[in-house]
Each structure stands twice: as structure tokens, then as C-alpha cells.
Motif scaffolding. Sequence first.
Motif, PDB file in Angstrom:
ATOM      1  N   MET A   9       3.671  23.719 -12.961  1.00 45.59           N
ATOM      2  CA  MET A   9       5.127  23.663 -13.117  1.00 45.59           C
ATOM      3  C   MET A   9       5.534  22.979 -14.418  1.00 45.59           C
ATOM      4  O   MET A   9       6.564  23.306 -15.000  1.00 45.59           O
ATOM      5  N   HIS A  10       4.727  22.013 -14.857  1.00 46.74           N
ATOM      6  CA  HIS A  10       5.040  21.244 -16.060  1.00 46.74           C
ATOM      7  C   HIS A  10       4.240  21.715 -17.282  1.00 46.74           C
ATOM      8  O   HIS A  10       4.233  21.038 -18.311  1.00 46.74           O
ATOM      9  N   ASN A  11       3.563  22.855 -17.133  1.00 42.88           N
ATOM     10  CA  ASN A  11       2.755  23.405 -18.221  1.00 42.88           C
ATOM     11  C   ASN A  11       1.782  22.381 -18.802  1.00 42.88           C
ATOM     12  O   ASN A  11       1.630  22.262 -20.015  1.00 42.88           O
ATOM     13  N   LEU A  12       1.132  21.649 -17.903  1.00 40.74           N
ATOM     14  CA  LEU A  12       0.145  20.649 -18.292  1.00 40.74           C
ATOM     15  C   LEU A  12      -1.257  21.225 -18.143  1.00 40.74           C
ATOM     16  O   LEU A  12      -1.468  22.154 -17.351  1.00 40.74           O
ATOM     17  N   PRO A  13      -2.210  20.695 -18.884  1.00 41.65           N
ATOM     18  CA  PRO A  13      -3.581  21.232 -18.798  1.00 41.65           C
ATOM     19  C   PRO A  13      -4.168  21.057 -17.402  1.00 41.65           C
ATOM     20  O   PRO A  13      -3.942  20.041 -16.744  1.00 41.65           O
ATOM     21  N   ILE A  14      -4.914  22.052 -16.993  1.00 45.58           N
ATOM     22  CA  ILE A  14      -5.583  22.027 -15.698  1.00 45.58           C
ATOM     23  C   ILE A  14      -7.039  21.629 -15.933  1.00 45.58           C
ATOM     24  O   ILE A  14      -7.749  22.303 -16.696  1.00 45.58           O
ATOM     25  N   PRO A  15      -7.476  20.537 -15.311  1.00 46.66           N
ATOM     26  CA  PRO A  15      -8.865  20.087 -15.499  1.00 46.66           C
ATOM     27  C   PRO A  15      -9.850  21.184 -15.045  1.00 46.66           C
ATOM     28  O   PRO A  15      -9.587  21.891 -14.083  1.00 46.66           O
ATOM     29  N   THR A  16     -10.962  21.287 -15.737  1.00 48.33           N
ATOM     30  CA  THR A  16     -11.954  22.309 -15.404  1.00 48.33           C
ATOM     31  C   THR A  16     -13.103  21.768 -14.572  1.00 48.33           C
ATOM     32  O   THR A  16     -13.956  22.537 -14.154  1.00 48.33           O
ATOM     33  N   ASN A  17     -13.155  20.471 -14.346  1.00 45.89           N
ATOM     34  CA  ASN A  17     -14.271  19.927 -13.559  1.00 45.89           C
ATOM     35  C   ASN A  17     -13.849  19.579 -12.174  1.00 45.89           C
ATOM     36  O   ASN A  17     -12.805  19.504 -11.756  1.00 45.89           O
ATOM     37  N   PHE A  54       0.845  -1.187   0.000  1.00 38.69           N
ATOM     38  CA  PHE A  54       0.000   0.000   0.000  1.00 38.69           C
ATOM     39  C   PHE A  54       0.885   1.243   0.000  1.00 38.69           C
ATOM     40  O   PHE A  54       1.901   1.279   0.706  1.00 38.69           O
ATOM     41  N   GLN A  55       0.506   2.219  -0.791  1.00 37.26           N
ATOM     42  CA  GLN A  55       1.228   3.483  -0.846  1.00 37.26           C
ATOM     43  C   GLN A  55       0.212   4.618  -0.832  1.00 37.26           C
ATOM     44  O   GLN A  55      -0.791   4.567  -1.532  1.00 37.26           O
ATOM     45  N   ARG A  56       0.488   5.632  -0.025  1.00 35.92           N
ATOM     46  CA  ARG A  56      -0.355   6.832  -0.033  1.00 35.92           C
ATOM     47  C   ARG A  56       0.565   8.030  -0.161  1.00 35.92           C
ATOM     48  O   ARG A  56       1.552   8.137   0.554  1.00 35.92           O
ATOM     49  N   GLY A  57       0.245   8.918  -1.099  1.00 39.37           N
ATOM     50  CA  GLY A  57       1.079  10.091  -1.335  1.00 39.37           C
ATOM     51  C   GLY A  57       0.298  11.380  -1.215  1.00 39.37           C
ATOM     52  O   GLY A  57      -0.872  11.457  -1.576  1.00 39.37           O
ATOM     53  N   TYR A  58       0.966  12.387  -0.680  1.00 34.15           N
ATOM     54  CA  TYR A  58       0.391  13.714  -0.501  1.00 34.15           C
ATOM     55  C   TYR A  58       1.273  14.728  -1.228  1.00 34.15           C
ATOM     56  O   TYR A  58       2.466  14.832  -0.925  1.00 34.15           O
ATOM     57  N   TRP A  59       0.690  15.453  -2.172  1.00 32.24           N
ATOM     58  CA  TRP A  59       1.391  16.501  -2.908  1.00 32.24           C
ATOM     59  C   TRP A  59       0.353  17.352  -3.618  1.00 32.24           C
ATOM     60  O   TRP A  59      -0.804  16.960  -3.759  1.00 32.24           O
ATOM     61  N   ASP A  60       0.751  18.531  -4.053  1.00 35.68           N
ATOM     62  CA  ASP A  60      -0.157  19.500  -4.646  1.00 35.68           C
ATOM     63  C   ASP A  60      -0.217  19.305  -6.162  1.00 35.68           C
ATOM     64  O   ASP A  60       0.709  19.693  -6.879  1.00 35.68           O
ATOM     65  N   LYS A  61      -1.294  18.710  -6.630  1.00 30.33           N
ATOM     66  CA  LYS A  61      -1.431  18.407  -8.051  1.00 30.33           C
ATOM     67  C   LYS A  61      -1.518  19.672  -8.906  1.00 30.33           C
ATOM     68  O   LYS A  61      -0.956  19.729  -9.995  1.00 30.33           O
ATOM     69  N   LEU A  62      -2.204  20.700  -8.432  1.00 33.36           N
ATOM     70  CA  LEU A  62      -2.321  21.936  -9.200  1.00 33.36           C
ATOM     71  C   LEU A  62      -0.940  22.554  -9.426  1.00 33.36           C
ATOM     72  O   LEU A  62      -0.615  22.973 -10.546  1.00 33.36           O
ATOM     73  N   SER A  63      -0.124  22.600  -8.395  1.00 30.32           N
ATOM     74  CA  SER A  63       1.242  23.125  -8.553  1.00 30.32           C
ATOM     75  C   SER A  63       2.037  22.287  -9.545  1.00 30.32           C
ATOM     76  O   SER A  63       2.763  22.831 -10.380  1.00 30.32           O
ATOM     77  N   PHE A  64       1.896  20.960  -9.465  1.00 27.99           N
ATOM     78  CA  PHE A  64       2.596  20.065 -10.394  1.00 27.99           C
ATOM     79  C   PHE A  64       2.194  20.364 -11.835  1.00 27.99           C
ATOM     80  O   PHE A  64       3.036  20.506 -12.720  1.00 27.99           O
ATOM     81  N   LEU A  65       0.896  20.473 -12.088  1.00 31.85           N
ATOM     82  CA  LEU A  65       0.410  20.739 -13.448  1.00 31.85           C
ATOM     83  C   LEU A  65       0.930  22.077 -13.963  1.00 31.85           C
ATOM     84  O   LEU A  65       1.376  22.175 -15.109  1.00 31.85           O
TER      85      LEU A  65
END
Length: 119
Positions: free
Chosen positions: A111-119, A98-109
Amino acid sequence: MTSKDVLQQWVNTFNSGDAEKLAQLYHDDAINHQVNQDPVVGKEAIFEMFKNEFSTAEMVCIPENIFQDGDWAILEWKDPLGLRGCGFFHIIDDKIKFQRGYWDKLSFLKMHNLPIPTN
């Protein structure tokens, strides 16, 4: 092998970007739950997740701290872009159950110039 040893192996393999080798560190029925998305269940699904993620962005895990408490290992990490997070790994018989991870997905997106989901 200790839980800390397995986690160090995970970090090294993660940083190599080899999704197949990384998936081999998990039990067949393992769960990987990054809390900002739905849990991923099973070694094959975990492989697909890492394969997709490694093809989307260059990810590097720089350990800040690795702790062990019996079958559990805890990782505090950062990446070269300044993102930080932590992960908890339940390790049984030298494989991740089992693995559980905590990190800020919005910051990741962002930083990598990836699309930000709108929903």
C-alpha cells in the motif's frame, strides 16, 4: 486514568506522528511486539521504532472499537487505505507495559510502495 483512556491518548499521539511523545506513554522496560516482527524492548528502542516508521510512511489509526478489561485495553483499527488490525495493550500505572499488534505487513508494504523483503 483508565486503560481505555490511556489507549485513546495513544491513538491521538500516534496520529500526531510524534515518536518522542508516543514513547513517553510506555514504561522504561516496556515491550512492543508487532507479531510480524521481533519484539522491541525498552522505551528508547520503542521510540526509535516509531521514529523510523513515521519517517517511512504516513500512518493513521482510525479506531473501530476500543475495549477495556481491567489493566488491558484492546484496539480494533483501520487506516484510510483499508488496512485493518488489532492491538492489545497491558497498561500499568497509566503507562503501557506490553503491547502486541496484529496486522498484515505485506499489505502495508504494498500500500505504501515500500520494498518487500526477499528473505
